[in-house]
Design a protein around this motif. Sequence first.
Motif, short mmCIF file in Angstrom:
data_model
loop_
_atom_site.label_atom_id
_atom_site.label_comp_id
_atom_site.label_asym_id
_atom_site.label_seq_id
_atom_site.Cartn_x
_atom_site.Cartn_y
_atom_site.Cartn_z
N LEU A 154 39.36 30.17 26.82
CA LEU A 154 38.77 31.39 27.07
C LEU A 154 37.85 31.29 28.43
N GLY A 155 37.43 30.31 28.71
CA GLY A 155 36.42 30.14 29.61
C GLY A 155 37.15 29.60 30.78
N GLY A 156 38.55 29.12 30.96
CA GLY A 156 39.10 28.70 32.12
C GLY A 156 38.56 27.28 32.50
N LEU A 157 38.15 26.37 31.48
CA LEU A 157 37.74 25.32 31.42
C LEU A 157 38.81 24.13 32.03
N THR A 158 38.42 23.12 32.81
CA THR A 158 39.16 21.70 32.78
C THR A 158 38.67 20.77 31.70
N TYR A 159 39.37 19.81 31.48
CA TYR A 159 39.01 18.81 30.58
C TYR A 159 37.68 18.16 30.97
N GLN A 160 37.64 18.12 32.46
CA GLN A 160 36.39 17.40 33.08
C GLN A 160 35.17 18.35 32.59
N GLN A 161 35.34 19.55 32.97
CA GLN A 161 34.37 20.37 33.07
C GLN A 161 33.85 20.54 31.64
N LEU A 162 34.66 20.55 30.52
CA LEU A 162 33.92 20.53 28.89
C LEU A 162 33.34 19.28 28.95
N ALA A 163 34.13 17.96 29.25
CA ALA A 163 33.32 16.82 28.96
C ALA A 163 31.91 16.83 29.76
N ASP A 164 31.71 17.13 31.16
CA ASP A 164 30.70 17.15 31.62
C ASP A 164 29.53 18.12 30.73
N HIS A 165 30.02 19.21 30.26
CA HIS A 165 28.87 20.12 29.55
C HIS A 165 28.58 19.42 28.41
N LEU A 166 29.61 19.19 27.57
CA LEU A 166 29.14 18.29 26.47
C LEU A 166 28.56 16.89 26.26
N GLN A 167 28.58 16.37 27.68
CA GLN A 167 28.08 15.17 27.91
C GLN A 167 28.98 14.06 26.85
N THR A 168 30.19 14.41 26.87
CA THR A 168 30.86 13.48 26.05
C THR A 168 32.01 12.86 27.18
N PRO A 169 32.51 11.63 26.50
CA PRO A 169 33.54 10.87 27.50
C PRO A 169 34.84 11.72 27.35
N LEU A 170 35.40 11.90 28.57
CA LEU A 170 36.74 12.54 28.96
C LEU A 170 37.83 12.26 27.99
N GLY A 171 37.89 10.92 27.55
CA GLY A 171 38.81 10.45 26.62
C GLY A 171 38.63 11.20 25.35
N THR A 172 37.34 11.37 24.85
CA THR A 172 37.12 11.84 23.61
C THR A 172 37.73 13.39 23.43
N ILE A 173 37.46 14.13 24.83
CA ILE A 173 37.71 15.57 24.75
C ILE A 173 39.11 15.74 24.57
N LYS A 174 39.72 14.78 25.43
CA LYS A 174 41.25 15.20 25.58
C LYS A 174 41.76 14.88 24.08
N SER A 175 41.64 13.71 23.33
CA SER A 175 41.82 13.38 22.10
C SER A 175 41.52 14.57 21.19
N TRP A 176 40.43 15.35 21.27
CA TRP A 176 40.12 16.48 20.43
C TRP A 176 41.10 17.51 20.62
N ILE A 177 41.47 17.70 22.07
CA ILE A 177 42.08 18.82 22.21
C ILE A 177 43.45 18.54 21.92
N ARG A 178 44.10 17.45 22.44
CA ARG A 178 45.84 16.90 21.93
C ARG A 178 45.87 16.97 20.34
N ARG A 179 44.83 16.48 19.66
CA ARG A 179 44.92 16.49 18.38
C ARG A 179 44.85 17.81 17.75
N GLY A 180 43.96 18.50 18.21
CA GLY A 180 43.94 20.06 17.71
C GLY A 180 45.25 20.71 17.93
N MET A 181 45.74 20.79 18.95
CA MET A 181 46.86 21.50 19.48
C MET A 181 48.05 21.14 18.52
#
Lengths: 191, 236
Positions: A154-181
């Motif tokens: 909904l916010g048009g964010l990239t993986y990297q932008q969400l990782a930066d915002h949450l100050q969470t490693p990029l790999g973690t964000i990717k894994s959340w989204i891939r598992r969630g999807m």
Amino acid sequence: MGNVAEKNAVDARTTLAAALGQAGAGDVSALRRVYDLTSAKLFGICFRISGDREAAEDILQDVYVKIWRRAATFDASRASPVSWLATIAHNAAIDWRRAQPRYDAAPQGAFDAVADDAPRADDVMVEDEQRLRLLACLNGLEQQHAEAIRSTFLGGLTYQQLADHLQTPLGTIKSWIRRGMLKLKVCLGDA
Amino acid sequence: MPDLPLSPEHGSLAAELALGVLEGADRAEALCLKLSNPTFAAEVEAWRRRLSPLLGTVAAMPPSARVWNAVEARIGDGKAVRSSAGLRSLRLWRGGALVSGAIAAGLALVLVTRQPAPSVVAVPPATSVAVSQLSGADGGAIMAVAYDPQKGLLRLGAVSLQGSAKRPELWIIPEDGVPRSLGIVRADGDELTVDEGMRRFMSDGATLAITMEDAASAPHKAPSATPVLVGKFSII
């Protein structure tokens, strides 16, 4: 009561599908009807993702030119008219964001919780059944996974932008989204 | 081409493209796959359908009147692009419909300018020149392209492509997303006159792409492979 609201929603959807069909046959006034029924909703999507009113209007303009060119390919048996239109707006807004890295900062409000703007029952955007099913499936995911999916889409964010915002490693964000999807696809019943 | 099941990696990539989280080379790879792999394209579309109800939760807001005025001005002269042949090939070539703008946008080296102000209707003067820079998904190969709309003359710069028995076929993909072959071209620089019938597709915002194809059976109705070079057409 419920029946009246339901009937209105069905009528609105039928009206929109018919107008799209006529626009597909080259009727400009039919495209205008599509515009009147949907432009506020599609503009909301473009604005939410671009974060800029002027840019959102430019994107929206492209969206309706695309709708005009593609209306003849709309297949009511495969998609609801509103979903089809909203997806075109979403794609166009994402394309715009990714095409200009200079402007590709997360827009203000991109990380806001999703507004709970319960639509009126006769709103042409209502697709209660599908939406409730999707929301139920999202609620069944781990909260972080669901939030990551919602805020990027909904916010048009990239993986990297969400990782930066949450100050969470990029790999973690990717894994959340891939598992969630993956879970989402199973829950929606078409894995 | 048989529809092979997607690998788990490509399954994830399709979901990510629909979600919108990809950028740079990953996005370019996904967009190229969507152009060339019908199974992948169908999965992207399926994900878009799954996610689209979420878009109903975004608050509506009315746009200003200038939007409709600009739309009306632009579609007035757009009818020439719509043909029944185009629609037929659109259906044959699944998934291509949404891609032409997207693919160029996903590539870092492509010349992309902001949309012109809506009050300006894009009617290029007869003397204008169109340019494009085609680049590969990995950012390696680049080909410069210039086009003279008056003469229909297309000039292609030299490019080094991976050696193979196949030869580069050039495609124009206008906004309707349907690729039209401009024929086989030479990789060491080429100049060709675009057929009268194809010139209407050589417009601002169209996408040029090169795929490696079998020269003997060219021109083809649709690409058979992932484009090796892609770029957007800009009238300057």
